[in-house]
Design a protein around this motif. Structure first.
Motif, mmCIF file in Angstrom:
data_model
loop_
_atom_site.group_PDB
_atom_site.id
_atom_site.type_symbol
_atom_site.label_atom_id
_atom_site.label_comp_id
_atom_site.label_asym_id
_atom_site.label_seq_id
_atom_site.Cartn_x
_atom_site.Cartn_y
_atom_site.Cartn_z
ATOM 1 N N LEU A 122 -1.220 -0.238 -4.446
ATOM 2 C CA LEU A 122 -2.511 -0.543 -3.771
ATOM 3 C C LEU A 122 -2.882 0.808 -2.930
ATOM 4 O O LEU A 122 -1.916 1.026 -2.052
ATOM 5 N N LEU A 171 -9.211 -0.613 -0.023
ATOM 6 C CA LEU A 171 -8.044 -0.354 -0.734
ATOM 7 C C LEU A 171 -8.719 -0.083 -2.174
ATOM 8 O O LEU A 171 -9.815 -0.242 -2.618
ATOM 9 N N SER A 231 -4.679 2.912 -0.184
ATOM 10 C CA SER A 231 -5.047 2.863 1.211
ATOM 11 C C SER A 231 -6.003 3.757 1.361
ATOM 12 O O SER A 231 -5.654 4.817 1.083
ATOM 13 N N THR A 234 0.744 -1.062 -0.146
ATOM 14 C CA THR A 234 -0.105 0.142 -0.134
ATOM 15 C C THR A 234 0.812 1.029 0.119
ATOM 16 O O THR A 234 2.103 1.319 0.338
#
Length: 506
Positions: A302, A310, A304, A277
């Motif tokens: 990814l 996500l 956050s 993330t």
């Protein structure tokens, strides 16, 4: 007794085949013709081959006694062959049972085929033969548009992108890909159905092709500043969901090392290149490592959010600023679960099935050079949706200067999916008059100019970096300003006119 039973069964089956041989032959004919259309589209100059195959379909279709069924069979053969790579993602990658994977491909193809079948069967039923070419072109155009929006849309493997290597690409920046669909469908239907001499047909087709290619010479956007150096990274790593922790670290280290050693102004890594993330990644440290270099790094990651959701995101930064783009058009089943289909995702076995959707209009990332270059980011198959890309260009007051597509097609193995998406990316550049650069995990990584031409590319399934120079462009094409409204209006009015005239001839 058993032998006698088998003989009777065989005799009944033989009689069935003899009694229904014409029906079976026509079924096989339209399925085969659809399959040939899909295969021929993948050949060099595929748009021309597609035109030939569509003309052949209309030739046989004019005598069909079951127009809805035969049109549906033609498209079923087309889509099953054009989209067979979905089987790879479901079975080979997702570990879904072979029968369920085959069913999914056939079911999707069956649904997509309905749009074309309904459009041509309805036009043939309601419109007089004299006006049928224009009516068919209009109804197919409307069907392709609906296919691209209903249930979030799936316009992949449409007529429009075939014409990027065909005769009618010149209409894309003026009226969009749907205009390419209209002209291609009209030309094929006119050749097959028009009751006129071969000489008149040849002159008409030559005029249409010449006009289409002449339109392609009109520039609607202009160069913006100087060309910039780019490095597009193709890691060729396995799917993240099958990675060990060591493999994930190796992938992350590969891309970050490329950043530290690259001298390009813009370095791009593909979708999910950083399998972590954005909160875990130490961006400030990476920014410091850039020093005062006029360099920009963009990578899939990814994203956050505060509510623990996500998103499939792209992270971009230079030595001062950080940007993030969250994917807007999510993939059904892969990135979100449609209501009532959780069982399907459970069979598929993909752990990341629910992503947060980003807004359609997001602030572009900015590469600061002599002139600030605004980067419009697309993740994965967002470049399939031309109207959405055009809206992003229209409603950004200053406009984008380069499109950046990051994707990961490792899901689809050694199939035609990469070539198909490359054609779609080329169509988006042509529609908007803006160059596109593509960084993919397994290919095809490449650079596309503002006219939809591929200037350089990497081979698939190799760990390489593509370096080159990209000239940014500014401006907005007629399609960006007007969208699909003109061609949809033309199609509706044409159908109405053909219907009125047909009633008078009855």
């Amino acid at each position: 007794m058993s032998l006698r039973y088998n003989e009777l069964t065989r005799d009944k089956f033989t009689l069935f085949l003899l009694a229904n041989r014409k029906i079976l032959i026509k079924t096989a004919l339209f399925l085969l013709l659809g399959s040939l259309t899909a295969w021929m589209t993948e050949l060099p100059y595929g748009g021309w081959w597609f035109l030939l195959a569509l003309t052949a379909f209309f030739h046989f279709y004019k005598k069909s006694n079951q127009p809805l069924l035969h049109a549906w069979l033609y498209q079923l053969g087309y889509f099953v062959n054009a989209l067979w790579w979905i089987y790879i993602s479901l079975h080979d990658v997702g570990r879904m049972h072979v029968l369920l994977s085959i069913f999914a491909v056939v079911a999707l193809s069956s649904y997509l085929s309905i749009w074309f079948a309904l459009s041509v069967a309805t036009a043939r039923k309601l419109i007089h033969f004299s006006f049928l070419p224009a009516a068919l072109a209009s109804s197919i155009c409307l069907a392709e548009w609906l296919r691209g929006i209903v249930f979030t849309g799936f316009p992949w493997a449409g007529i429009a992108e075939s014409q990027i290597d065909g005769a009618f690409f010149g209409w894309a920046p003026i009226l969009g890909g749907l205009a390419c669909t209209w002209i291609a469908s009209f030309t094929a239907a006119f050749i097959a159905l028009a009751k006129t001499s071969l000489i008149k047909k040849s002159i008409t087709v030559l005029f249409i092709v010449s006009l289409s290619n002449g339109l392609a010479l009109i520039p609607f956007t202009t160069p913006y500043g100087s060309g910039i150096s780019v490095e597009l990274l193709q890691g060729n790593f396995p799917q993240p969901l099958f990675m060990s922790q060591e493999q994930a670290i190796a992938q992350q280290d590969f891309y970050l090392k490329k950043l530290s050693t690259s001298s390009a102004q813009l370095v791009v890594a593909p979708e999910t290149a950083l399998p972590i993330t954005d909160r875990v990644l130490n961006v400030e440290s990476l920014q410091k490592s850039l020093g005062d270099k006029n360099q920009f790094f963009l990578s899939g990651i990814l994203g956050s959010h505060d509510n623990q959701e996500l998103s499939n995101s792209a992270l971009g930064f230079d030595h001062k600023q950080t940007y993030r783009y969250d994917k807007h058009h999510l993939v059904p089943f892969g990135e979100f679960v449609p209501t009532g289909f959780q069982w399907f995702v459970n069979a598929f076995g993909v752990p990341l099935g629910q992503f947060k959707r980003g807004d359609l209009i997001q602030n572009p990332m900015v590469l600061h050079t002599e002139k600030p270059i605004r980067l419009g980011v697309m993740i994965c198959y967002e470049d399939v949706f031309g109207s959405e890309i055009a809206k992003r260009q229209k409603y950004d007051l200053q406009g984008h200067h380069i499109w950046v597509n990051i994707t990961n097609l490792a899901w689809f193995g050694e199939s035609q999916a990469a070539e198909q998406q490359l054609r779609l990316a080329r169509l988006r550049s042509l529609e908007t008059g803006i160059p596109t650069i593509r960084a993919t995990n397994t290919g095809l990584t490449g650079i596309i100019n503002e006219r939809g031409q591929v200037t350089s590319t990497l081979a698939e399934f190799e760990q390489e970096a593509l370096t080159g120079t990209v000239q940014p462009f500014s401006g907005k094409t007629p399609y960006v300003h007007l969208g699909n409204l003109p061609i949809l209006g033309i199609s509706i009015l044409t159908l109405f006119f053909c219907w009125i005239r047909s009633k008078k001839l009855v």
